[in-house]
Design a protein around this motif. Structure first.
Motif, PDB file in Angstrom:
ATOM      1  N   ILE A 185      14.930   4.659  -2.214  1.00 34.35           N
ATOM      2  CA  ILE A 185      14.149   4.425  -0.987  1.00 34.35           C
ATOM      3  C   ILE A 185      12.676   4.776  -1.204  1.00 34.35           C
ATOM      4  N   GLY A 186      12.291   4.953  -2.479  1.00 33.26           N
ATOM      5  CA  GLY A 186      10.878   5.098  -2.814  1.00 33.26           C
ATOM      6  C   GLY A 186      10.252   6.406  -2.356  1.00 33.26           C
ATOM      7  N   CYS A 187       8.924   6.439  -2.473  1.00 36.04           N
ATOM      8  CA  CYS A 187       8.192   7.671  -2.172  1.00 36.04           C
ATOM      9  C   CYS A 187       7.273   7.449  -0.965  1.00 36.04           C
ATOM     10  N   ALA A 188       6.423   8.415  -0.669  1.00 36.15           N
ATOM     11  CA  ALA A 188       5.534   8.310   0.494  1.00 36.15           C
ATOM     12  C   ALA A 188       4.503   7.192   0.330  1.00 36.15           C
ATOM     13  N   GLU A 189       4.328   6.716  -0.916  1.00 37.40           N
ATOM     14  CA  GLU A 189       3.374   5.632  -1.164  1.00 37.40           C
ATOM     15  C   GLU A 189       4.002   4.284  -0.806  1.00 37.40           C
ATOM     16  N   CYS A 190       5.285   4.092  -1.248  1.00 35.39           N
ATOM     17  CA  CYS A 190       5.858   2.757  -1.062  1.00 35.39           C
ATOM     18  C   CYS A 190       6.497   2.554   0.300  1.00 35.39           C
ATOM     19  N   ARG A 191       6.845   3.621   0.984  1.00 37.77           N
ATOM     20  CA  ARG A 191       7.554   3.440   2.262  1.00 37.77           C
ATOM     21  C   ARG A 191       6.720   2.763   3.345  1.00 37.77           C
ATOM     22  N   PRO A 192       5.427   3.124   3.506  1.00 36.01           N
ATOM     23  CA  PRO A 192       4.634   2.410   4.535  1.00 36.01           C
ATOM     24  C   PRO A 192       4.588   0.903   4.261  1.00 36.01           C
ATOM     25  N   LYS A 193       4.563   0.543   2.962  1.00 36.11           N
ATOM     26  CA  LYS A 193       4.540  -0.893   2.603  1.00 36.11           C
ATOM     27  C   LYS A 193       5.823  -1.568   3.102  1.00 36.11           C
ATOM     28  N   TYR A 194       6.946  -0.876   2.894  1.00 35.58           N
ATOM     29  CA  TYR A 194       8.229  -1.436   3.310  1.00 35.58           C
ATOM     30  C   TYR A 194       8.298  -1.543   4.842  1.00 35.58           C
ATOM     31  N   GLU A 243      13.845  -2.142  -2.239  1.00 34.16           N
ATOM     32  CA  GLU A 243      13.474  -2.197  -3.659  1.00 34.16           C
ATOM     33  C   GLU A 243      12.256  -3.103  -3.880  1.00 34.16           C
ATOM     34  N   THR A 244      12.125  -4.131  -3.005  1.00 30.68           N
ATOM     35  CA  THR A 244      11.005  -5.072  -3.157  1.00 30.68           C
ATOM     36  C   THR A 244       9.656  -4.393  -2.891  1.00 30.68           C
ATOM     37  N   SER A 245       9.672  -3.244  -2.211  1.00 29.55           N
ATOM     38  CA  SER A 245       8.403  -2.565  -1.888  1.00 29.55           C
ATOM     39  C   SER A 245       8.141  -1.341  -2.758  1.00 29.55           C
ATOM     40  N   LEU A 246       8.973  -1.096  -3.763  1.00 25.30           N
ATOM     41  CA  LEU A 246       8.782   0.124  -4.565  1.00 25.30           C
ATOM     42  C   LEU A 246       7.504   0.044  -5.392  1.00 25.30           C
ATOM     43  N   CYS A 247       6.777   1.149  -5.478  1.00 26.02           N
ATOM     44  CA  CYS A 247       5.595   1.199  -6.348  1.00 26.02           C
ATOM     45  C   CYS A 247       6.071   1.296  -7.803  1.00 26.02           C
ATOM     46  N   LEU A 248       5.166   1.117  -8.737  1.00 25.96           N
ATOM     47  CA  LEU A 248       5.571   1.039 -10.146  1.00 25.96           C
ATOM     48  C   LEU A 248       6.287   2.306 -10.645  1.00 25.96           C
ATOM     49  N   PRO A 249       5.731   3.512 -10.380  1.00 23.76           N
ATOM     50  CA  PRO A 249       6.444   4.718 -10.858  1.00 23.76           C
ATOM     51  C   PRO A 249       7.854   4.839 -10.246  1.00 23.76           C
ATOM     52  N   CYS A 250       7.999   4.466  -8.965  1.00 22.35           N
ATOM     53  CA  CYS A 250       9.331   4.557  -8.339  1.00 22.35           C
ATOM     54  C   CYS A 250      10.286   3.535  -8.953  1.00 22.35           C
ATOM     55  N   LYS A 251       9.736   2.341  -9.256  1.00 23.88           N
ATOM     56  CA  LYS A 251      10.559   1.298  -9.893  1.00 23.88           C
ATOM     57  C   LYS A 251      11.048   1.795 -11.251  1.00 23.88           C
TER      58      LYS A 251
END
Ligand code: HAM
Length: 445
Positions: A185-194, A243-251
């Motif tokens: 479910i990603g981090c605080a960076e990718c969640r707003p994008k999702y 998963e489509t919104s994960l940032c690179l480090p989270c991916k």
């Protein structure tokens, strides 16, 4: 004066009136032998595999300040909104019976300043937790969790280690029909994008969602994704996966976790909509299910929670872990291995049977001597006849019966009968412990 008690169903008639029988609270249950030995067996597997992987036991109180759970699990979650056993103490404190054990473990980690003495720690715990849920098979109000938490590292290998540990415990307990559902479910960076990518669609479908989701949608979109109601699930299943919104480090982190677990776990699948019902998760989340359990098939779950320690007032220390639901594991086992519990129950080695009541003092002294030497021994405490005592010994599957009559008491010996072979020998009381120990060693050899 002794009162006469007569029982009619749930009611007893004592002296002058009916007294309602007190029963266990709804959603709780008694664990009786031999089932309690199946529990001990499962707990032994859990402990031994965790200790084998460097996890050490932590024990925290059963109740905590309510704010601990509100802040960690999240105020918009089902657990905090509807399921907590919260009360005010006579001293005016707001207390909650723990609904889970991750937050208490992190509270203890911080309170005992463990991060100042080398941040990296691995703990396991076991004990009851409490949630006010609608009881049904596999769902109770007091249930038991066994969990493990690894604190102080962001390494994806550690995510994989904890997942494999949970899987291996379930496998070694022989839970049937196991599978692992995995997501990030990603981090605080990718969640707003999702959030941005699904907000419009969730808003469009809002009137079709359940009342809880309509209420929560504004405050926490993730709670909508976690709703278990069929109508909401049909709608959320059509949303793009996180998963489509994960940032690179989270991916990269997620790819590494998947790569490792693929080598060790044969039955896992990505579950792109899995978010879990607790707010503290970041990145990896997962659930283990057991097919025979039906509706309540999740025997455990966990994931990474890199912000929780910070949210509780500590430094930024990442962590990852899981908790298994022991009640559900036992339920899954009981369905396939019902007889197994009886074989785990400990047995008495030698039963002392007396010919009459006159030999009971002598038998009692001998009983204490045997037990002090480490031999499991028992005798009759209900003034049974010799025949009834022998029947009891046979039913309890003891190895030996020592028969004691008047002559045995006078000459300080017993007649020792091996119930498996039927052989009988005369042994002096002083030699009895050594003889039984030798016979048992011969049997084991
Ligand atoms: P959880 O998924 O809420 O996670 O609970 C873990 C397990 O406890 C569930 O998979 C289920 O087997 C069992 N369980 C939960 N509620 C009940 C219930 N009412 N009746 C019977 N069993 C139940 C947690 O609690 C997290 N603290 C796990 C974790 C540890 N995450 C990171 N570290």
């Amino acid at each position: 004066m002794r009162q006469s008690i007569m029982t009619y169903g749930f009611f007893s008639f004592i002296g002058s009136g009916f007294v309602k029988e007190i029963r266990a609270i709804k959603g709780t249950s008694d664990i009786l032998p031999p089932q309690s030995y199946l529990w001990q067996y499962v707990e032994r597997v859990c402990r031994s595999l965790c200790e084998n992987a460097g996890y050490l036991e932590i024990r925290t109180p059963i109740f905590e300040e309510t704010a601990l759970f509100e802040r960690s699990i999240g105020e918009t979650t089902e657990v905090v909104q509807k399921q907590m056993y919260t009360f005010t103490t006579p001293g005016g404190e707001q207390i909650t019976l723990r609904p889970e054990m991750t937050a208490p473990t992190m509270r203890a980690y911080l309170e005992n300043s463990l991060h100042k003495k080398g941040a990296f720690r691995k703990f396991y715990y076991s004990g009851p937790s409490f949630r006010y849920e609608r009881p049904q098979a596999g769902r109770s109000r007091q249930f038991h969790q066994f969990g493990a938490e690894a604190i102080g590292s962001k390494d994806p290998l550690l995510d994989a280690e904890t997942i494999i540990l949970a899987w291996n415990i379930a496998e070694q307990c022989r839970v049937p029909g196991l599978s692992l559902h995995l997501n990030s479910i990603g981090c605080a960076e990718c969640r707003p994008k999702y959030r941005e990518s699904i907000t419009a669609e969730v808003e469009r479908c809002l009137p079709l969602l359940c009342e809880d989701c309509q209420r929560r949608a504004n405050r926490n979109l993730f709670r909508v994704l976690d709703c278990k109601k069929e109508t909401c699930r049909t709608i959320t299943a059509k949303l793009p996966p996180i998963e489509t919104s994960l940032c690179l480090p989270c991916k990269d982190h997620f790819e590494k976790v998947k790569e490792i677990i693929s080598r060790h776990i044969n039955n896992w699948k990505p579950d792109p909509h899995l978010v879990r019902g607790l707010d503290y998760y970041t990145n990896t989340v997962y659930e283990l299910t057991a097919k025979p359990l039906g509706a309540q098939d999740s025997i455990g779950g966990g994931g990474r929670y890199d912000y929780l320690i910070h949210d509780l007032g500590g430094p930024e220390i990442p962590a990852v872990g899981f908790a298994l639901g022991l009640d559900r594991i036992i339920l899954a086992l009981s369905k396939t291995e019902a007889q197994c519990a009886a074989t785990l129950q400990p047995r008495i080695t030698v039963f002392l049977a007396t010919v009459s009541q006159n030999e009971r003092d002598f038998a009692c002294n001998l009983l204490i001597r045997l037990r002090t030497s480490g031999i499991a021994a028992d005798m009759d405490f209900e003034a049974k006849s010799l025949k009834a005592q022998l029947r009891q010994a046979d039913k309890s599957k003891v190895d030996y019966v020592a028969v004691i009559g008047q002559e045995e008491v006078q000459n300080s010996f017993v007649k020792l009968k091996d119930l498996a072979s039927g052989t009988e020998e005369r042994i002096s009381v002083d030699a009895l412990t050594a003889r039984i120990s030798q016979l048992m060693a011969d049997k084991r050899a």
